[in-house]
Design a protein around this motif. Structure first.
Motif, PDB file in Angstrom:
ATOM      1  N   ILE A 206      36.855  49.938  32.442  1.00 32.03           N
ATOM      2  CA  ILE A 206      36.547  48.463  32.068  1.00 32.03           C
ATOM      3  C   ILE A 206      37.882  47.869  31.323  1.00 32.03           C
ATOM      4  CG2 ILE A 206      35.153  46.751  30.982  1.00 32.03           C
ATOM      5  CD1 ILE A 206      32.838  49.051  31.704  1.00 32.03           C
ATOM      6  N   ASP A 207      38.488  46.894  31.739  1.00 37.58           N
ATOM      7  CA  ASP A 207      39.666  46.390  30.918  1.00 37.58           C
ATOM      8  C   ASP A 207      40.765  47.329  30.446  1.00 37.58           C
ATOM      9  OD1 ASP A 207      38.710  43.684  31.453  1.00 37.58           O
ATOM     10  OD2 ASP A 207      37.274  43.809  29.679  1.00 37.58           O
ATOM     11  N   GLY A 208      40.902  48.432  31.165  1.00 31.43           N
ATOM     12  CA  GLY A 208      41.700  49.305  30.913  1.00 31.43           C
ATOM     13  C   GLY A 208      41.228  50.340  29.885  1.00 31.43           C
ATOM     14  N   GLU A 246      27.560  46.982  34.218  1.00 39.19           N
ATOM     15  CA  GLU A 246      28.932  47.276  33.928  1.00 39.19           C
ATOM     16  C   GLU A 246      29.512  48.183  34.708  1.00 39.19           C
ATOM     17  OE1 GLU A 246      30.053  47.525  29.162  1.00 39.19           O
ATOM     18  OE2 GLU A 246      27.970  48.756  29.465  1.00 39.19           O
ATOM     19  N   GLU A 249      30.499  46.052  37.950  1.00 34.68           N
ATOM     20  CA  GLU A 249      31.422  45.145  37.956  1.00 34.68           C
ATOM     21  C   GLU A 249      32.637  45.850  37.307  1.00 34.68           C
ATOM     22  OE1 GLU A 249      29.505  42.548  35.303  1.00 34.68           O
ATOM     23  OE2 GLU A 249      27.962  42.184  36.972  1.00 34.68           O
ATOM     24  N   ALA A 250      32.591  47.225  37.193  1.00 30.80           N
ATOM     25  CA  ALA A 250      33.916  47.744  36.740  1.00 30.80           C
ATOM     26  C   ALA A 250      35.028  47.610  37.504  1.00 30.80           C
ATOM     27  CB  ALA A 250      33.643  49.229  36.546  1.00 30.80           C
ATOM     28  N   ASP A 251      36.346  47.872  36.994  1.00 30.72           N
ATOM     29  CA  ASP A 251      37.504  47.684  37.610  1.00 30.72           C
ATOM     30  C   ASP A 251      37.583  48.884  38.531  1.00 30.72           C
ATOM     31  OD1 ASP A 251      38.211  45.217  36.158  1.00 30.72           O
ATOM     32  OD2 ASP A 251      38.850  46.515  34.414  1.00 30.72           O
ATOM     33  N   GLU A 252      37.311  50.087  37.827  1.00 31.37           N
ATOM     34  CA  GLU A 252      37.306  51.304  38.876  1.00 31.37           C
ATOM     35  C   GLU A 252      36.235  52.156  38.224  1.00 31.37           C
ATOM     36  OE1 GLU A 252      41.195  53.631  38.051  1.00 31.37           O
ATOM     37  OE2 GLU A 252      42.359  51.701  37.484  1.00 31.37           O
ATOM     38  N   SER A 266      35.627  54.155  45.333  1.00 27.28           N
ATOM     39  CA  SER A 266      36.131  52.947  45.743  1.00 27.28           C
ATOM     40  C   SER A 266      35.019  51.943  46.111  1.00 27.28           C
ATOM     41  CB  SER A 266      36.825  53.090  47.091  1.00 27.28           C
ATOM     42  OG  SER A 266      36.336  53.703  48.130  1.00 27.28           O
ATOM     43  N   MET A 273      35.757  47.970  45.291  1.00 25.24           N
ATOM     44  CA  MET A 273      36.708  48.010  43.874  1.00 25.24           C
ATOM     45  C   MET A 273      37.857  47.609  44.421  1.00 25.24           C
ATOM     46  SD  MET A 273      34.728  50.245  41.546  1.00 25.24           S
ATOM     47  CE  MET A 273      34.400  51.625  42.574  1.00 25.24           C
ATOM     48  N   GLY A 274      38.945  47.019  43.707  1.00 21.90           N
ATOM     49  CA  GLY A 274      40.352  46.992  43.987  1.00 21.90           C
ATOM     50  C   GLY A 274      40.630  46.686  45.682  1.00 21.90           C
ATOM     51  N   GLY A 279      41.440  53.513  42.317  1.00 20.53           N
ATOM     52  CA  GLY A 279      42.170  52.833  41.467  1.00 20.53           C
ATOM     53  C   GLY A 279      43.296  53.438  40.611  1.00 20.53           C
TER      54      GLY A 279
END
Ligand code: PLP
Length: 304
Positions: A206-208, A246, A249-252, A266, A273-274, A279
């Protein structure tokens, strides 16, 4: 010269039970053993990759702590357990193996009071060819996860930090995943926090920041390795409460286990995602995990 599989009775796996090494299919548990009929059992699994155990000391320590937590004891020291595991791998001739140590409560003596403290505990060890909790092909494209409706059994009832076979909730979650056309599932606790999945810990990026749940989960040795790698690579990481939203909605998202390593996802609950592939942070951690294996990171070679 190495024996061929046809020559070696242990080629499909080697077990140790009652002081004897046996071909894996001869290792059996009595239907009267509470390990079988009450899931009163603990275990641990360490892997052997390219002829060496990975983080064997961590697994032995966790196994012994699990036995202590369940008030179990066996007549083997930490060193003797390590020797038995090594002999199982050696006899099976496996370079890549799934190596398990198991203690069951045992079989109560007939006519004795129903007191677990009176039962003699039983130890079994075995090595079988490498097992992936999530197949390499699925790992490659990224696993499709669902968040199961089945909640994780409460930690106050079954302590998830003691590795156990209370998998009723996990199996229901796997059926949910199958029905949804997904590969596997993660389970929430009663408050809606992410815990873990059938055979793995869970991470969200999440945000890196790499985040893994602080509750309801086994303290995975692979998770420990991921956190070590994050520290080395300068990737921020946190063990904290993680909500279902969370995770969705995570980036990865990725998972971790001894039986597979770092395994990227994925999709979560159908959300892509992505670019529907693993990711970049997940992939970096996966690559680094296996690269460090090759360098002999915390390994114990097996002398074949
Ligand atoms: N959580 C559960 C329920 C597991 O069964 C496992 C491993 O089998 C894990 C997490 C991952 O733990 P480790 O990395 O020590 O294999």
């Amino acid at each position: 010269m190495r024996e061929t599989d046809a020559d070696n009775p242990f080629a499909k796996g080697c077990g140790f039970q009652d002081g004897v090494y046996k071909p894996i299919h001869e290792v059996t548990v009595s239907v009267l053993d509470w390990g079988f009929n009450k899931s009163d059992v603990t275990y641990d699994v360490v892997h052997v990759k390219d002829g060496a155990f990975f983080r064997l000391g961590h697994h032995l320590d966790r196994f012994r702590a699990s036995m202590k937590g369940l008030r179990m004891s066996i007549p083997y020291s930490r060193e003797e357990i390590a020797e038995i595991l090594t002999e199982c791998v050696r006899k099976a001739g496996l370079r890549d193996a799934y190596v398990a140590m198991v203690t069951t409560r045992g079989v109560p003596a007939p006519g004795t009071p129903r007191k677990p403290s009176l039962i003699e505990n039983r130890f079994i060890a075995y090595a079988v060819p490498w097992v992936d909790v999530i197949s390499p092909e699925i790992q490659e494209r990224g696993a499709h996860l669902i968040i199961a409706r089945t909640p994780r059994i409460p930690s106050a009832s079954v302590d998830p930090t003691i590795k156990n076979y209370h998998w009723g909730d996990m199996i229901r979650a796997l059926f949910e995943a199958e029905d949804a056309g997904a590969d596997t599932a993660v389970l929430l606790d009663a408050e809606g926090h992410v815990t873990e999945g059938p055979g793995f810990n869970v991470f969200a990026v999440i945000d890196g920041v790499v985040v893994s749940p602080d509750r309801g989960a086994l303290e995975g040795i692979t998770r420990r390795s991921v956190l070590d790698l994050c520290a080395e690579l300068g990737i921020p990481a946190e063990i904290r409460a993680l909500t279902a939203d969370e995770l969705r909605e995570a980036d990865e998202v990725f998972t971790s286990t001894t039986a597979g390593g770092v395994m990227p996802c994925s999709r979560v609950d159908g959300r892509i995602m992505g670019n529907d592939r693993p990711g970049p942070i997940s992939l970096k951690l996966k690559e680094e995990y296996w690269r460090r294996h090759g360098e002999g990171w915390d390994t114990t070679p097996v002398a074949y």
